[in-house]
Design an enzyme around this catalytic site. Structure first.
Site, PDB file in Angstrom:
ATOM      1  N   LEU A 254       0.822  -1.218   0.000  1.00 32.70           N
ATOM      2  CA  LEU A 254       0.000   0.000   0.000  1.00 32.70           C
ATOM      3  C   LEU A 254       0.851   1.261   0.000  1.00 32.70           C
ATOM      4  O   LEU A 254       0.512   2.254  -0.642  1.00 32.70           O
ATOM      5  CB  LEU A 254      -0.943   0.024   1.208  1.00 32.70           C
ATOM      6  N   HIS A 255       1.980   1.221   0.738  1.00 32.42           N
ATOM      7  CA  HIS A 255       2.770   2.460   0.884  1.00 32.42           C
ATOM      8  C   HIS A 255       3.449   2.897  -0.411  1.00 32.42           C
ATOM      9  O   HIS A 255       3.951   4.010  -0.499  1.00 32.42           O
ATOM     10  CB  HIS A 255       3.768   2.350   2.039  1.00 32.42           C
ATOM     11  N   ASP A 256       3.463   2.025  -1.424  1.00 28.82           N
ATOM     12  CA  ASP A 256       4.082   2.398  -2.705  1.00 28.82           C
ATOM     13  C   ASP A 256       3.279   3.444  -3.469  1.00 28.82           C
ATOM     14  O   ASP A 256       3.815   4.082  -4.380  1.00 28.82           O
ATOM     15  CB  ASP A 256       4.190   1.163  -3.629  1.00 28.82           C
ATOM     16  N   GLU A 283       2.911  -3.223   7.417  1.00 26.48           N
ATOM     17  CA  GLU A 283       3.767  -2.099   7.036  1.00 26.48           C
ATOM     18  C   GLU A 283       4.245  -1.375   8.294  1.00 26.48           C
ATOM     19  O   GLU A 283       3.903  -1.754   9.411  1.00 26.48           O
ATOM     20  CB  GLU A 283       2.996  -1.109   6.146  1.00 26.48           C
TER      21      GLU A 283
END
Length: 346
Positions: A254-256, A283
């Site tokens: 998700l953090h990408d 994460e």
């Protein structure tokens, strides 16, 4: 460290300011495979290490280098200077010996080979909002990595290294009793699936990723001898629906991406889950006050370097997106160090 307003001290300023010195000492030791060599030979003198690695610097430089690694707690030392014998600390022996399955050095190798130089242009990233990596010349980070087998292998080992402790923690901390199937979306080297299958004998897992990744995942599955309950499947989470399962997991995915893409992926997860199913994001979840999880904040800046638009997020952010996607409740399970599992239930 505590800060006394009456007695200002430059200690923390200098410690952080020179942080790249300490970092490079560790990263170079991993590159030279010092910890792997010491795991084999048990202990070595500075002179033996100098000869083994082909260093042309002076003996004093080698003492300084090895004694710095000792001061940081990475090596043990018996004796001093000429009489010193160096050996691994238990942490480095477990985590930085390439011949052990617990090796996490893949992330450190990528930090050294890719990110160390890219972070040198952080200022440019902040000024322009543009990635500072392979994509700088107009390409795309993931295209650049997936088109180069060596870079892809390094990237997969890096992702495995940074997440191994979290995957082990999640496989034991989460209550799997109501579930039977798990799909790891963007499963990379299949380590999450392997950890869950190892610790939860009733679970069947699928590591779902692009076709180029499957050989690396299958190699790991063979190593763990869990072919009966861990499989690979190919798919693209931008183009394809997620496979159906009781639990869907994303690790450092998700953090990408920007907020819109994060929400799109969470909606896809919601659609693929049964009622009572769980979506899990593993994460470096940032605390809501944004003043405790320094690693999470640095990882978020690393997403600026890597993708330009990605960012790590808080517990409140995750709850908001889960609510928008249709999930009924959320919880957060702390894992290794700065990482957590953010969980949304359908």
């Amino acid at each position: 460290m505590e800060h006394n307003e009456n007695n200002p001290t430059p200690e923390n300023i200098m410690k952080i300011g020179t942080g790249f010195w300490a970092s490079k000492i560790l990263l170079s030791a991993v590159k030279f495979q010092i910890f792997t060599t010491l795991a084999e030979r048990k202990s070595m003198s500075a002179s033996d290490i100098k000869t083994h690695l082909g260093f042309k610097c002076t003996e004093r430089n080698v003492y300084d280098y090895l004694d710095a690694l000792t001061t940081f707690g990475f090596l043990n030392r018996d004796g001093l200077l000429e009489t010193a014998m160096y050996s691994n600390h238990q942490d480095t022996d477990f985590f930085l010996d390439k011949n052990k399955p617990s090796y996490i050095g893949g992330m450190l190798e990528m930090l050294n080979n890719r990110l160390y130089n890219f972070w040198g242009t952080l200022e440019e990233g902040l000024l322009t909002g543009l990635p500072q990596n392979e994509a700088k010349s107009g390409g795309d980070l993931f295209d650049a990595i997936y088109s180069d087998p060596q870079k892809l292998k390094e990237f997969i080992h890096a992702m495995s290294g940074i997440q191994m402790g979290n995957f082990m923690g999640f496989s034991q901390a989460f209550d799997f009793s109501k579930y039977k199937t798990l799909v790891d979306v963007g499963g990379s080297g299949a380590l999450l699936s392997l950890m869950v299958a190892k610790h939860q004998p009733h679970m069947s897992c699928v590591s779902w990723d692009l076709a180029a990744v499957a050989p690396f995942a299958n190699e790991n599955i063979q190593k763990f001898q869990l072919q009966d309950r861990v499989k690979t499947a190919n798919g693209d989470f931008f183009k394809d629906s997620f496979p159906k399962a009781d639990i869907l997991v994303t690790g450092n995915i998700l953090h990408d991406w920007d907020e819109e893409t994060k929400l799109m992926l969470m909606k896809k997860a919601y659609d693929a889950l049964p009622k009572g199913g769980a979506f899990v994001a593993i994460e470096n979840i940032i605390d809501d006050e944004r003043n405790k999880n320094a690693f999470g904040l640095m990882m978020s800046l690393n997403m600026l370097i890597e993708t330009g638009k990605g960012f790590d997020y808080t517990v409140s952010d995750f709850k908001g997106w889960a609510n928008t996607a249709g999930f009924t409740s959320t919880k957060v399970v702390p894992l290794a160090g700065p990482s957590s599992a953010a969980i949304a239930f359908k």
